[in-house]
Design a protein around this motif. Structure first.
Motif, PDB file in Angstrom:
ATOM      1  N   UNK A 253     -20.508 -11.310  -1.745  1.00 58.21           N
ATOM      2  CA  UNK A 253     -21.618 -12.163  -2.412  1.00 58.21           C
ATOM      3  C   UNK A 253     -22.533 -12.723  -1.695  1.00 58.21           C
ATOM      4  N   UNK A 254     -21.767 -13.295  -0.283  1.00 56.78           N
ATOM      5  CA  UNK A 254     -22.707 -14.075   0.509  1.00 56.78           C
ATOM      6  C   UNK A 254     -23.151 -13.317   1.447  1.00 56.78           C
ATOM      7  N   UNK A 255     -22.782 -12.013   1.797  1.00 56.55           N
ATOM      8  CA  UNK A 255     -23.355 -11.216   2.851  1.00 56.55           C
ATOM      9  C   UNK A 255     -24.070  -9.943   2.455  1.00 56.55           C
ATOM     10  N   UNK A 256     -24.699  -9.914   1.242  1.00 49.74           N
ATOM     11  CA  UNK A 256     -25.374  -8.862   0.855  1.00 49.74           C
ATOM     12  C   UNK A 256     -24.505  -7.907  -0.209  1.00 49.74           C
ATOM     13  N   UNK A 257     -23.370  -7.971  -0.820  1.00 53.39           N
ATOM     14  CA  UNK A 257     -22.642  -7.371  -1.580  1.00 53.39           C
ATOM     15  C   UNK A 257     -21.502  -6.718  -0.863  1.00 53.39           C
ATOM     16  N   UNK A 258     -20.976  -5.536  -1.647  1.00 49.95           N
ATOM     17  CA  UNK A 258     -19.928  -4.978  -1.127  1.00 49.95           C
ATOM     18  C   UNK A 258     -20.671  -3.629  -0.118  1.00 49.95           C
ATOM     19  N   UNK A 259     -19.585  -3.445   0.741  1.00 48.66           N
ATOM     20  CA  UNK A 259     -20.000  -2.427   1.735  1.00 48.66           C
ATOM     21  C   UNK A 259     -19.554  -1.176   1.468  1.00 48.66           C
ATOM     22  N   UNK A 260     -20.564  -0.178   1.403  1.00 51.38           N
ATOM     23  CA  UNK A 260     -19.931   1.287   0.982  1.00 51.38           C
ATOM     24  C   UNK A 260     -19.621   2.044   2.220  1.00 51.38           C
ATOM     25  N   UNK A 261     -18.920   3.037   2.196  1.00 51.44           N
ATOM     26  CA  UNK A 261     -18.587   3.964   3.103  1.00 51.44           C
ATOM     27  C   UNK A 261     -19.841   4.452   3.653  1.00 51.44           C
ATOM     28  N   UNK A 262     -20.638   4.950   2.823  1.00 52.44           N
ATOM     29  CA  UNK A 262     -21.833   5.502   3.257  1.00 52.44           C
ATOM     30  C   UNK A 262     -23.189   4.757   4.071  1.00 52.44           C
ATOM     31  N   UNK A 263     -22.750   3.203   4.116  1.00 58.11           N
ATOM     32  CA  UNK A 263     -23.870   2.483   4.780  1.00 58.11           C
ATOM     33  C   UNK A 263     -24.051   2.504   6.323  1.00 58.11           C
ATOM     34  N   UNK A 264     -25.240   3.082   6.536  1.00 62.77           N
ATOM     35  CA  UNK A 264     -25.429   3.323   7.910  1.00 62.77           C
ATOM     36  C   UNK A 264     -25.865   2.142   8.734  1.00 62.77           C
ATOM     37  N   UNK A 265     -26.058   2.488  10.260  1.00 60.54           N
ATOM     38  CA  UNK A 265     -26.411   1.227  11.188  1.00 60.54           C
ATOM     39  C   UNK A 265     -27.725   0.531  10.568  1.00 60.54           C
ATOM     40  N   UNK A 266     -28.627   1.368  10.003  1.00 60.35           N
ATOM     41  CA  UNK A 266     -29.913   0.592   9.465  1.00 60.35           C
ATOM     42  C   UNK A 266     -29.670  -0.323   8.499  1.00 60.35           C
ATOM     43  N   UNK A 267     -28.448   0.362   7.362  1.00 63.86           N
ATOM     44  CA  UNK A 267     -28.292  -0.819   6.250  1.00 63.86           C
ATOM     45  C   UNK A 267     -27.523  -1.936   6.938  1.00 63.86           C
ATOM     46  N   UNK A 268     -26.868  -1.930   7.738  1.00 61.11           N
ATOM     47  CA  UNK A 268     -26.058  -3.077   8.193  1.00 61.11           C
ATOM     48  C   UNK A 268     -27.045  -3.963   9.009  1.00 61.11           C
ATOM     49  N   UNK A 269     -28.043  -3.469   9.527  1.00 55.77           N
ATOM     50  CA  UNK A 269     -28.982  -4.224  10.439  1.00 55.77           C
ATOM     51  C   UNK A 269     -29.795  -5.079   9.145  1.00 55.77           C
ATOM     52  N   UNK A 270     -30.029  -4.288   8.091  1.00 56.28           N
ATOM     53  CA  UNK A 270     -31.023  -4.987   7.220  1.00 56.28           C
ATOM     54  C   UNK A 270     -30.145  -6.256   6.699  1.00 56.28           C
ATOM     55  N   UNK A 271     -28.927  -6.129   6.644  1.00 55.88           N
ATOM     56  CA  UNK A 271     -27.833  -7.267   5.949  1.00 55.88           C
ATOM     57  C   UNK A 271     -28.134  -8.431   6.995  1.00 55.88           C
ATOM     58  N   UNK A 272     -27.958  -7.966   8.259  1.00 57.71           N
ATOM     59  CA  UNK A 272     -28.171  -9.045   9.078  1.00 57.71           C
ATOM     60  C   UNK A 272     -29.627  -9.827   9.157  1.00 57.71           C
ATOM     61  N   UNK A 273     -30.687  -9.079   8.839  1.00 57.59           N
ATOM     62  CA  UNK A 273     -32.005  -9.540   8.957  1.00 57.59           C
ATOM     63  C   UNK A 273     -32.109 -10.659   8.025  1.00 57.59           C
ATOM     64  N   UNK A 274     -31.456 -10.129   6.654  1.00 62.62           N
ATOM     65  CA  UNK A 274     -31.330 -10.780   5.509  1.00 62.62           C
ATOM     66  C   UNK A 274     -30.767 -12.375   5.720  1.00 62.62           C
TER      67      UNK A 274
END
Length: 384
Positions: A253-274
């Protein structure tokens, strides 16, 4: 004559292979990956005294000295809040500083790929890349190991060292499946160029609300090729320049919600930016400098404990049986200790006695490490 198949060419499996080679025991290493560098293996590993003893026991002296020389040189750690204000009260009681240059005591920070290169050295004829095990059958005084290609191979002993998704463990011990703990581990690396010099002096541990950020400069004493030429001239190390390693560990919940198997590098980068918003500019700048392809992430899964079973011709080590949260910093070290103990037991006696002795030792050590990891996890996930 003993014959051993080690399933998995990770840190633990390769350490065991080196120990068996030193003892003159016949073995093969099976690895599902097509080669040693077909996918990201992660970045920094902290190797504590237990892990160092295991490596010293299993590796030839020249490779052990190369391992020590290839580790990063770093300064003392600091413990801070998201605005870099000191939090000395959050320093864990069991925190171990990195060993300085030439020092015998303290943790060592190794690059995972470089350590894997060292552990692989001399084993090429015995590593079967692209060979994926899917199941096993017990056969008299051995085990038949089945591959996805339809072939079966037999050995006196099979060691499942193939990580937390081990198909052998799932067949044998389905109730030992590691459990999701509702946390994520996001990590990456960035060039030290332009990074705040204060973040390059030593590890920085940032305690936030429900998550923790660990930053560690990985600065090496020399080029890897130079270090290899100095200590083990035949060993080829992956070119690895200085970098800054970082890892976010926190509640989903503190890091943007659960991580799906389909999440790509851009999705991970958006989490980091947030997550970067609201941090001290030095911290947010470091995170935003990280290239999307350098960011990795995974849900954290952890073993509830190590079950009991009747010793036989199949055994397990490392994450395949006692997967741990990264919070305690002991997962890789416990796997290395497993490998060293199993190699020593097999060198001393017959397989049945060796496996029984090893599993008793492994179970005790793993339960202690799991307890330490649970405590470390609670500490890092604590809310402010």
């Amino acid at each position: 004559m003993k014959s051993v198949i080690i399933v998995g060419a990770g840190i633990g499996g390769l350490c065991l292979a080196q120990g068996l080679a030193k003892a003159g025991i016949g073995f093969e290493v099976w690895e599902a990956d097509a080669g040693p560098q077909v996918r990201g293996q992660g970045y920094r590993l902290r190797i504590d005294a237990m892990g160092q003893r295991a490596l010293r026991q299993c590796l030839p002296p020249d490779l052990f000295e190369l391992f020590r020389a290839s580790c990063a040189v770093s300064g003392p750690a600091r413990f801070v809040d998201p605005q870099l204000n000191p939090l000395p009260g959050r320093r864990p009681e069991n925190w171990r500083e990195n060993a300085g240059a030439g020092e015998a005591d303290g943790d060592l920070s190794a690059d995972r790929q470089v350590l894997r290169d060292i552990l692989s050295h001399g084993l090429a004829p015995r590593i079967r890349w692209g060979r994926r095990a899917k199941g096993f059958e017990r056969e008299g005084d051995g085990v038949a190991l089945h591959c996805v290609d339809g072939h079966a191979h037999r050995a006196n002993l099979v060691v499942a060292a193939d990580g937390l998704n081990s198909p052998l463990r799932r067949q044998w011990l389905p109730k030992a499946e590691p459990e999701a703990i509702g946390a994520l581990n996001l990590y990456g690396k960035v060039s030290p160029a332009g990074v705040d010099p204060a973040l390059l002096a030593g590890p920085t541990i940032v305690f936030a609300d429900g998550w923790t950020l660990v930053i560690e400069p990985m600065r090496f004493g020399a080029e890897m090729s130079e270090l290899a030429a100095r200590h083990a001239p035949d060993c080829r190390l992956s070119p690895t320049g200085d970098y800054v390693y970082w890892a976010m560990f926190g509640r989903e919940a503190s890091l943007g919600g659960s991580l799906s198997a389909e999440e790509d590098a851009a999705g991970l980068r958006r989490r980091i930016e947030a997550m970067s918003s609201g941090l001290h500019p030095s911290l947010s700048d470091l995170l935003r400098r990280t290239a999307p392809e350098a960011v990795m992430g995974r849900p954290v899964r952890m073993a509830a404990g190590v079950p009991s079973w009747q010793p036989g011709r199949l055994t397990v080590l490392g994450d395949a049986i006692h997967a741990m949260s990264p919070a305690g910093g002991v997962g890789a070290n416990t796997a290395l200790a497993d490998a060293a103990m199993l190699a020593a037991c097999l060198a001393d006696g017959g397989i049945a006695q060796a496996v029984a002795r090893y599993e008793a030792d492994m179970r005790s050590r793993a339960e202690q490490a799991l307890a330490a990891t649970r405590a470390g996890t609670e500490r890092l996930l604590r809310r402010l």
